[in-house]
Scaffold this motif. Structure first.
Motif, mmCIF file in Angstrom:
data_model
loop_
_atom_site.group_PDB
_atom_site.id
_atom_site.type_symbol
_atom_site.label_atom_id
_atom_site.label_comp_id
_atom_site.label_asym_id
_atom_site.label_seq_id
_atom_site.Cartn_x
_atom_site.Cartn_y
_atom_site.Cartn_z
ATOM 1 N N SER A 24 0.958 -1.204 0.002
ATOM 2 C CA SER A 24 -0.036 -0.040 0.001
ATOM 3 C C SER A 24 0.640 1.137 0.152
ATOM 4 O O SER A 24 1.780 1.174 -0.224
ATOM 5 N N ARG A 25 0.352 2.236 0.487
ATOM 6 C CA ARG A 25 1.181 3.663 0.538
ATOM 7 C C ARG A 25 2.012 3.656 1.779
ATOM 8 O O ARG A 25 2.787 4.553 1.731
ATOM 9 N N ASP A 26 1.550 2.952 2.755
ATOM 10 C CA ASP A 26 2.027 3.444 4.082
ATOM 11 C C ASP A 26 3.225 2.611 4.458
ATOM 12 O O ASP A 26 4.046 3.083 5.318
ATOM 13 N N PHE A 27 3.384 1.538 3.857
ATOM 14 C CA PHE A 27 4.656 0.482 4.334
ATOM 15 C C PHE A 27 5.688 0.249 3.326
ATOM 16 O O PHE A 27 5.480 -0.077 2.253
ATOM 17 N N SER A 53 12.662 -1.566 7.827
ATOM 18 C CA SER A 53 11.678 -0.998 7.599
ATOM 19 C C SER A 53 11.916 0.522 7.362
ATOM 20 O O SER A 53 12.676 1.046 8.262
ATOM 21 N N LEU A 54 11.488 0.971 6.198
ATOM 22 C CA LEU A 54 11.890 2.562 6.017
ATOM 23 C C LEU A 54 10.631 3.203 6.690
ATOM 24 O O LEU A 54 11.061 4.248 7.113
ATOM 25 N N THR A 55 9.599 2.785 6.695
ATOM 26 C CA THR A 55 8.361 3.212 7.260
ATOM 27 C C THR A 55 8.595 3.599 8.854
ATOM 28 O O THR A 55 8.427 4.702 9.628
ATOM 29 N N HIS A 56 9.105 2.598 9.586
ATOM 30 C CA HIS A 56 9.536 2.667 11.055
ATOM 31 C C HIS A 56 11.007 2.983 11.212
ATOM 32 O O HIS A 56 11.431 3.047 12.468
#
Length: 115
Positions: A24-27, A53-56
């Motif tokens: 999705s767009r978030d992870f 994880s780039l998101t985290h």
């Protein structure tokens, strides 16, 4: 096309690789494979490989108690650890269950939703 088979065509025996995924767009997450990929169906690789994880903004190293090997490639699968991150088929059958071979101390079940 977009598939694990195409990834094998481009990356097998080519040296270390970075796999980046977006769900999705978030992870945004992935893994660093310190050893060249292959599709032999046997586990290989060293503890220099890791997930991230780039998101985290987090690096997920190999678990010290796990003795490896840390990667597995088959014709239509690439896998980090024992299912910590699995990409399959046309990248439509992907899963992640941390704390098998890579982890940062998640409790049971918590690592399933992290990446």
């Amino acid at each position: 096309g977009r598939s694990v088979a195409k990834l094998h065509e481009r990356c097998d025996d080519a040296g270390p690789t970075v796999v980046v995924c977006r769900a999705s767009r978030d992870f945004v997450f992935g893994g660093f494979a310190a050893s060249p990929w292959n599709r032999k169906g046997v586990r290989f690789g060293s503890s220099k490989s890791f997930l991230f994880s780039l998101t985290h903004d987090m690096r997920v190293p190999c678990i010290a108690k796990h003795q490896g090997p840390y990667l597995k490639g088959e014709p239509h699968i690439i896998q980090f650890g024992n299912g910590d991150l699995t990409l399959a088929g046309n990248l439509d059958k992907c899963s992640s269950v941390l704390e098998q071979s890579y982890g940062i101390g998640f409790s049971r079940g918590e690592g399933r939703v992290f990446l």
